[in-house]
Each structure stands twice: as C-alpha cells, then as structure tokens.
Design a protein around this motif. Sequence first.
Motif, PDB file in Angstrom:
ATOM      1  N   SER A  43       3.444  -0.280 -16.763  1.00 39.61           N
ATOM      2  CA  SER A  43       3.889  -1.668 -16.337  1.00 39.61           C
ATOM      3  C   SER A  43       4.779  -0.868 -14.584  1.00 39.61           C
ATOM      4  O   SER A  43       5.029  -0.635 -13.735  1.00 39.61           O
ATOM      5  CB  SER A  43       4.924  -2.620 -16.718  1.00 39.61           C
ATOM      6  N   TYR A  44       5.677   0.498 -15.385  1.00 36.62           N
ATOM      7  CA  TYR A  44       6.175   1.135 -14.427  1.00 36.62           C
ATOM      8  C   TYR A  44       6.044   1.493 -13.181  1.00 36.62           C
ATOM      9  O   TYR A  44       6.346   1.457 -12.239  1.00 36.62           O
ATOM     10  CB  TYR A  44       7.577   1.628 -15.518  1.00 36.62           C
ATOM     11  N   THR A  45       4.841   2.022 -13.471  1.00 36.84           N
ATOM     12  CA  THR A  45       3.559   3.412 -12.909  1.00 36.84           C
ATOM     13  C   THR A  45       2.865   2.252 -11.594  1.00 36.84           C
ATOM     14  O   THR A  45       3.080   2.372 -10.851  1.00 36.84           O
ATOM     15  CB  THR A  45       2.723   3.892 -14.257  1.00 36.84           C
ATOM     16  N   LEU A  46       2.517   1.338 -12.210  1.00 38.96           N
ATOM     17  CA  LEU A  46       2.404  -0.236 -11.796  1.00 38.96           C
ATOM     18  C   LEU A  46       2.967  -0.329 -10.508  1.00 38.96           C
ATOM     19  O   LEU A  46       2.139  -0.479  -9.280  1.00 38.96           O
ATOM     20  CB  LEU A  46       1.009  -0.638 -12.545  1.00 38.96           C
ATOM     21  N   SER A  47       4.021  -0.726 -11.056  1.00 38.67           N
ATOM     22  CA  SER A  47       5.106  -1.216  -9.748  1.00 38.67           C
ATOM     23  C   SER A  47       4.909  -0.632  -8.948  1.00 38.67           C
ATOM     24  O   SER A  47       5.461  -0.892  -7.575  1.00 38.67           O
ATOM     25  CB  SER A  47       6.729  -1.947 -11.246  1.00 38.67           C
ATOM     26  N   LEU A  48       5.321   0.799  -9.444  1.00 39.33           N
ATOM     27  CA  LEU A  48       5.724   2.126  -8.441  1.00 39.33           C
ATOM     28  C   LEU A  48       4.811   2.388  -7.267  1.00 39.33           C
ATOM     29  O   LEU A  48       4.965   1.760  -6.112  1.00 39.33           O
ATOM     30  CB  LEU A  48       5.830   3.013  -8.939  1.00 39.33           C
ATOM     31  N   ALA A  49       3.177   1.894  -7.942  1.00 40.59           N
ATOM     32  CA  ALA A  49       2.799   2.114  -7.092  1.00 40.59           C
ATOM     33  C   ALA A  49       2.555   0.845  -6.021  1.00 40.59           C
ATOM     34  O   ALA A  49       1.962   0.999  -4.620  1.00 40.59           O
ATOM     35  CB  ALA A  49       1.092   1.855  -7.496  1.00 40.59           C
ATOM     36  N   ILE A 188       1.238  -8.715   5.739  1.00 40.41           N
ATOM     37  CA  ILE A 188       1.187  -9.215   4.251  1.00 40.41           C
ATOM     38  C   ILE A 188      -0.465  -9.471   3.550  1.00 40.41           C
ATOM     39  O   ILE A 188      -0.349  -9.428   2.660  1.00 40.41           O
ATOM     40  CB  ILE A 188       1.842 -10.641   4.452  1.00 40.41           C
ATOM     41  N   ARG A 189      -1.429  -9.435   4.189  1.00 41.94           N
ATOM     42  CA  ARG A 189      -2.612  -9.218   3.708  1.00 41.94           C
ATOM     43  C   ARG A 189      -2.975  -8.307   3.238  1.00 41.94           C
ATOM     44  O   ARG A 189      -3.989  -8.033   1.839  1.00 41.94           O
ATOM     45  CB  ARG A 189      -4.047 -10.329   4.267  1.00 41.94           C
ATOM     46  N   GLY A 190      -2.738  -6.855   3.796  1.00 41.57           N
ATOM     47  CA  GLY A 190      -2.956  -6.058   3.313  1.00 41.57           C
ATOM     48  C   GLY A 190      -2.063  -5.128   2.219  1.00 41.57           C
ATOM     49  O   GLY A 190      -2.397  -4.405   1.126  1.00 41.57           O
ATOM     50  N   PHE A 191      -1.134  -5.746   1.654  1.00 45.11           N
ATOM     51  CA  PHE A 191      -0.123  -5.696   0.509  1.00 45.11           C
ATOM     52  C   PHE A 191      -0.750  -6.799  -0.636  1.00 45.11           C
ATOM     53  O   PHE A 191      -1.351  -5.751  -1.732  1.00 45.11           O
ATOM     54  CB  PHE A 191       1.798  -5.682   1.538  1.00 45.11           C
ATOM     55  N   SER A 196      -3.194  -5.864  -5.812  1.00 45.93           N
ATOM     56  CA  SER A 196      -4.083  -6.973  -6.569  1.00 45.93           C
ATOM     57  C   SER A 196      -5.524  -5.396  -6.762  1.00 45.93           C
ATOM     58  O   SER A 196      -5.934  -5.660  -8.099  1.00 45.93           O
ATOM     59  CB  SER A 196      -4.640  -8.394  -5.782  1.00 45.93           C
ATOM     60  N   GLY A 197      -5.288  -4.845  -5.775  1.00 48.05           N
ATOM     61  CA  GLY A 197      -6.639  -3.753  -6.155  1.00 48.05           C
ATOM     62  C   GLY A 197      -6.033  -2.645  -7.275  1.00 48.05           C
ATOM     63  O   GLY A 197      -6.930  -2.256  -8.155  1.00 48.05           O
ATOM     64  N   ILE A 198      -4.595  -1.810  -6.996  1.00 52.29           N
ATOM     65  CA  ILE A 198      -4.487  -1.226  -7.582  1.00 52.29           C
ATOM     66  C   ILE A 198      -4.045  -1.936  -9.594  1.00 52.29           C
ATOM     67  O   ILE A 198      -4.320  -1.783 -10.661  1.00 52.29           O
ATOM     68  CB  ILE A 198      -2.717  -1.118  -7.237  1.00 52.29           C
TER      69      ILE A 198
END
Length: 198
Positions: A43-49, A188-191, A196-198
């Motif tokens: 969860s930490y690594t995904l949040s970073l990404a 925002i759309r790209g973000f 969601s892809g990550i």
Amino acid sequence: MPWLVAVAFFMEALDTTILNTAVPAIARELGVTPLSMKAVLSSYTLSLAVFIPISGWMADRFGTRRVFSAAIALFTLGSLFCGISSNIHVLVACRILQGCGGAMMLPVGRLTMVRSFAKSELVRAMSFVAIPGLIGPMIGPLVGGLIVSYFHWRVAFFVNIPIGMLGLYLVHAYLPDYRASQARPLDIRGFFLFGSGI
C-alpha cells in the motif's frame, strides 16, 4: 540545503527497510498471518507511485517550501498513526497516508536542488543527497532487528517522528521557496487514469 533534502530521503529509505524486519512481530500482534502483511508493504509503494506524478504540479502551484513541509508532515503523521494502529486495515490506511507524504518528498526535494544549484555544482550536490538514500536501506534491517528484539514493533514507526520534526524545522529555516509564475492546470483525467491503472 542539500543536507536538508538528505535528511528527508534518509527518513524515507530507513522506514521501508525497518518495516520489513518487523513484519512477523506486527503480524503476530495484530493476529494475522505474515502473508497478510503484503498489503501493509505494497500500500505504501502503490501510494508513492500514484502521487509522485502530481508532486511537480503541486510544487509549481503552492511553492516548494510549503509542499516539502507538507510532505514531511504527512509522512511523520502517517508514521505516528501507523505506530498506534490497532488492526491491519487501519495500518494499511496509515501506510497510504505515509506514501502520500513520501511521494512528494523525493521529487520536490530534487526539484528544489535543480533550481538552487548551477549546472556545474548539481552533480556534486545530488551525489551528497544520494548517500543517505543508500545508507538508509543498508542500516534499516539492522535497526529494525534491534527494535523488534529489544523494544516494541511500534517503535519502528516512532523513529520517524523526531527525524520528521527536525526536518520540518530545517525546511522552514533553510529551504528556498520556488514556484512557477503561472502554474499549468492539473490533468485530472490523466491523474485518475494513471492512478486507477496502477
């Protein structure tokens, strides 16, 4: 100023490797299998990404000093909440909060250095900052092992609190505040698509 960025990188690098050693002790206390702790680590690594891509926009919009201090504050607050977590779900949520702070520390710190140093001095300054980032993962397992052996696993998170408080003081005292004269709007759309892809 490079040593200030180095303190933040050291705190972030140390935290990740300390936690790996404490996984069995945390799992035992929270009443879950050690395999269930994958969520706490990932969860930490995904949040970073997810949050690294918007850190540059935030620095341009709100200023490097404000964003860097908010990043350290979020990381430190997340560490405190991780240390007082009573179950694995709360721990995962607090690790996500930590990741939000960590995601802004590294890029905004480097951005500040790029804007502060001449090109001829930049490699030397970046090398100085990279050293704590390399030392942290090397001593993290040792520190984590000592903490789990002689203290409580919660101390592994509480270690970040004094470092974070020192970092906040140093940011307000020494970090220059750079911001773009006109920040571009956030994609925002790209973000959301990227996240969601990550």
